[in-house]
Write an enzyme that holds these catalytic residues in place. Structure first.
Site, PDB file in Angstrom:
ATOM      1  N   GLN A  15     -23.016 -49.387 -23.725  1.00  0.00           N
ATOM      2  CA  GLN A  15     -21.644 -49.615 -23.241  1.00  0.00           C
ATOM      3  C   GLN A  15     -20.630 -48.833 -24.060  1.00  0.00           C
ATOM      4  OE1 GLN A  15     -20.508 -53.691 -21.870  1.00  0.00           O
ATOM      5  NE2 GLN A  15     -21.920 -54.297 -23.497  1.00  0.00           N
ATOM      6  N   TYR A 128     -30.053 -62.432 -34.124  1.00  0.00           N
ATOM      7  CA  TYR A 128     -29.222 -61.240 -33.893  1.00  0.00           C
ATOM      8  C   TYR A 128     -28.111 -61.145 -34.952  1.00  0.00           C
ATOM      9  CZ  TYR A 128     -25.425 -58.508 -31.778  1.00  0.00           C
ATOM     10  OH  TYR A 128     -24.399 -57.617 -31.563  1.00  0.00           O
TER      11      TYR A 128
HETATM   12  N1  NAP Z   1     -22.366 -56.303 -26.509  1.00  0.00           N
HETATM   13  C1  NAP Z   1     -21.618 -57.200 -27.174  1.00  0.00           C
HETATM   14  O1  NAP Z   1     -21.174 -58.210 -26.629  1.00  0.00           O
HETATM   15  C2  NAP Z   1     -21.303 -56.965 -28.623  1.00  0.00           C
HETATM   16  C3  NAP Z   1     -20.562 -57.942 -29.323  1.00  0.00           C
HETATM   17  C4  NAP Z   1     -20.250 -57.718 -30.662  1.00  0.00           C
HETATM   18  C5  NAP Z   1     -20.673 -56.570 -31.283  1.00  0.00           C
HETATM   19  N2  NAP Z   1     -21.415 -55.658 -30.587  1.00  0.00           N
HETATM   20  C6  NAP Z   1     -21.875 -54.475 -31.303  1.00  0.00           C
HETATM   21  O2  NAP Z   1     -21.212 -53.349 -30.763  1.00  0.00           O
HETATM   22  C7  NAP Z   1     -22.076 -52.204 -30.814  1.00  0.00           C
HETATM   23  C8  NAP Z   1     -22.182 -51.587 -29.441  1.00  0.00           C
HETATM   24  O3  NAP Z   1     -22.780 -52.532 -28.562  1.00  0.00           O
HETATM   25  P1  NAP Z   1     -22.876 -52.295 -26.981  1.00  0.00           P
HETATM   26  O4  NAP Z   1     -22.212 -53.427 -26.336  1.00  0.00           O
HETATM   27  O5  NAP Z   1     -22.486 -50.905 -26.629  1.00  0.00           O
HETATM   28  O6  NAP Z   1     -24.453 -52.501 -26.808  1.00  0.00           O
HETATM   29  P2  NAP Z   1     -25.412 -52.025 -25.627  1.00  0.00           P
HETATM   30  O7  NAP Z   1     -24.637 -51.737 -24.388  1.00  0.00           O
HETATM   31  O8  NAP Z   1     -26.535 -53.003 -25.601  1.00  0.00           O
HETATM   32  O9  NAP Z   1     -25.928 -50.630 -26.159  1.00  0.00           O
HETATM   33  C9  NAP Z   1     -26.786 -50.552 -27.257  1.00  0.00           C
HETATM   34  C10 NAP Z   1     -27.519 -49.243 -27.170  1.00  0.00           C
HETATM   35  O10 NAP Z   1     -28.464 -49.218 -28.235  1.00  0.00           O
HETATM   36  C11 NAP Z   1     -29.669 -48.692 -27.728  1.00  0.00           C
HETATM   37  N3  NAP Z   1     -30.836 -49.131 -28.477  1.00  0.00           N
HETATM   38  C12 NAP Z   1     -31.429 -50.349 -28.490  1.00  0.00           C
HETATM   39  N4  NAP Z   1     -32.536 -50.302 -29.245  1.00  0.00           N
HETATM   40  C13 NAP Z   1     -32.637 -49.035 -29.705  1.00  0.00           C
HETATM   41  C14 NAP Z   1     -33.579 -48.364 -30.509  1.00  0.00           C
HETATM   42  N5  NAP Z   1     -34.665 -48.964 -30.976  1.00  0.00           N
HETATM   43  N6  NAP Z   1     -33.368 -47.056 -30.781  1.00  0.00           N
HETATM   44  C15 NAP Z   1     -32.290 -46.404 -30.283  1.00  0.00           C
HETATM   45  N7  NAP Z   1     -31.366 -46.978 -29.505  1.00  0.00           N
HETATM   46  C16 NAP Z   1     -31.552 -48.283 -29.220  1.00  0.00           C
HETATM   47  C17 NAP Z   1     -29.741 -49.197 -26.303  1.00  0.00           C
HETATM   48  O11 NAP Z   1     -30.647 -48.406 -25.582  1.00  0.00           O
HETATM   49  P3  NAP Z   1     -31.424 -49.016 -24.307  1.00  0.00           P
HETATM   50  O12 NAP Z   1     -30.353 -49.158 -23.262  1.00  0.00           O
HETATM   51  O13 NAP Z   1     -32.459 -48.005 -24.021  1.00  0.00           O
HETATM   52  O14 NAP Z   1     -31.967 -50.332 -24.758  1.00  0.00           O
HETATM   53  C18 NAP Z   1     -28.293 -49.058 -25.858  1.00  0.00           C
HETATM   54  O15 NAP Z   1     -28.058 -47.776 -25.343  1.00  0.00           O
HETATM   55  C19 NAP Z   1     -23.395 -52.716 -31.394  1.00  0.00           C
HETATM   56  O16 NAP Z   1     -23.405 -52.507 -32.780  1.00  0.00           O
HETATM   57  C20 NAP Z   1     -23.350 -54.200 -31.124  1.00  0.00           C
HETATM   58  O17 NAP Z   1     -24.142 -54.934 -32.046  1.00  0.00           O
HETATM   59  C21 NAP Z   1     -21.719 -55.817 -29.270  1.00  0.00           C
END
Ligand code: NAP
Length: 286
Positions: A15, A128
Site C-alpha cells: 500500500q 506482529y
Molecule cells: N497496514 C497497516 O494498517 C499498518 C498500520 C501501522 C503500521 N504499518 C506499517 O506501515 C508499513 C507499510 O505497510 P503497508 O500498509 O504498506 O503494508 P502492506 O500493504 O501489507 O505492504 C507490505 C509489503 O511488504 C511486502 N512483504 C511482505 N513480506 C515480505 C518479504 N518477506 N520480503 C519482501 N517483501 C515482503 C509485501 O509483499 P506481498 O504483497 O508479496 O506480501 C507488501 O508488498 C509497514 O512497516 C507496516 O508495518 C501498517
C-alpha cells in the site's frame, strides 16, 4: 552536476510502497524491490541487494502485516519485521546511507486514554507488534542514521485494507457490525507517502540530522465503527451497528487505544498531516 541519489525502496507493491515509488522518483533513481525480487526473510539477499544497489537512501516499506496470521507465523514475522530492518540498518551504516523505516501503534498496549508520545513505554499485545518493536530496536542498536515513522490503520485504493473491505461488504449486506471500542487513527497510504516524500525532498543532510523515532499520523481519532460510518456515508443501507471487541473474536489481541501524538514530527519537520476525515474525503474523491 550533482548525481541523483540511488534510493532502494522495499515493499514496492504494498500500500505505502506503491504510493511512494512515483514520488521518490522525483528525488532520485529508485530501485524498487518487491518480495519476488528481494525476500526480506533472506538475510543474504538483503546484504546482496543493498551492496549491489549502493543506495544513498533506503526506504523500507516492506513488512509482514498479517496481524492475525502472525500469531501462527511468528518466525517469519520476526525475520521480516525484526531481523531484516536491523540488517538494512547495518548495511546503510556501512555505506553511509540513511534508512527510512515504518513501525506501528501496535507496539503499545492501548492502556492510555491520551495520545502516545514516542517515548511512552511500549508493551505490544500481539506477535506482529512485538516483531515491529524489535525491528525499531534493532535499527537503533546499529547507530545507523535512520528515521523510523510509527503510523496506524493504513488504508488505500489498492491492497488489503479496511476501506476496500467495507466498500465490498457495503455492496453485499444490509447490516455491518463493526467494533466500536478500539480507538485509533486511519491513515491514507498516499498521505503517508506524500509526507515521506516531503521529508526526503529536504535533502540527505537534513535526513541525516533528523535521525530518530517519530509518530507520523493524520490527526483526530476514530473507532473502527466511526471509520466504517465515514466510508459508507449517510445512507440507509447498509446499517452500521457498533459492537464490542468481544463480539468479534480474532487470533491477535489489539490495543483498545492507539492514537499517536504527532507533536514531535510537526515540530521537527514543520508540517502536520490532515485530519483523518479530510484524508478519507480526498481518497474517496479519487
Ligand atoms: N497496514 C497497516 O494498517 C499498518 C498500520 C501501522 C503500521 N504499518 C506499517 O506501515 C508499513 C507499510 O505497510 P503497508 O500498509 O504498506 O503494508 P502492506 O500493504 O501489507 O505492504 C507490505 C509489503 O511488504 C511486502 N512483504 C511482505 N513480506 C515480505 C518479504 N518477506 N520480503 C519482501 N517483501 C515482503 C509485501 O509483499 P506481498 O504483497 O508479496 O506480501 C507488501 O508488498 C509497514 O512497516 C507496516 O508495518 C501498517
Amino acid at each position: 552536476m550533482t548525481r541523483r541519489p540511488t534510493i532502494l525502496l522495499t515493499g514496492a507493491g504494498g500500500q505505502l510502497g506503491a504510493e511512494l515509488a512515483p514520488l521518490l522518483r522525483m528525488h532520485g533513481d529508485v530501485v524498487a524491490a518487491s518480495r519476488v525480487t528481494l525476500d526480506l526473510a533472506d538475510p543474504d539477499a538483503i546484504v546482496a541487494a543493498v551492496r549491489g544497489a549502493k543506495p544513498k537512501l533506503i526506504v523500507n516499506t516492506a513488512a509482514y502485516t498479517a496481524v492475525d496470521l502472525a500469531e501462527k507465523e511468528a518466525t517469519l514475522a520476526h525475520a521480516v519485521n525484526a531481523r531484516a530492518p536491523g540488517i538494512l540498518a547495518e548495511e546503510a551504516k556501512r555505506l553511509g546511507a540513511v534508512l527510512i523505516h515504518y513501525s506501528t501503534d501496535y507496539v503499545f498496549d492501548g492502556a492510555r486514554t491520551t495520545p502516545y508520545p514516542e517515548d511512552a513505554p511500549a508493551n505490544p499485545l500481539n506477535v506482529y507488534g512485538a516483531s515491529k518493536l524489535e525491528g525499531e530496536r534493532a535499527i537503533a542498536a546499529t547507530g545507523a542514521r535512520a528515521l523510523t515513522f510509527r503510523t496506524s490503520w493504513v488504508y488505500g485504493l489498492s491492497g488489503k485494507n479496511f476501506l476496500l473491505t467495507i466498500r465490498r461488504l457495503a455492496g453485499d449486506r444490509d447490516e455491518l457490525r463493526i467494533v466500536a471500542d478500539q480507538i485509533g487513527v486511519p491513515n491514507w497510504s498516499r498521505t503517508l507517502a506524500e509526507a515521506t516524500a516531503r521529508v526526503v525532498s529536504e535533502g540527505m543532510a537534513s535526513l541525516e540530522e533528523r535521525s530518530g523515532l517519530y509518530h507520523l499520523s493524520s490527526t483526530g481519532r476514530a473507532s473502527w465503527y466511526d471509520f466504517a460510518r465515514a466510508i459508507v456515508g449517510d445512507v440507509a443501507r447498509p446499517r452500521v451497528v457498533p459492537i464490542a471487541t468481544s463480539e468479534y473474536p480474532v487470533p491477535a489481541r489489539r490495543p483498545a487505544y492507539g492514537v499517536l501524538a504527532t507533536g514531535k514530527f510537526q515540530q521537527v519537520f514543520g508540517f502536520a498531516l490532515p485530519d483523518w476525515r479530510e484524508a478519507l474525503r480526498r481518497c474517496a474523491a479519487g
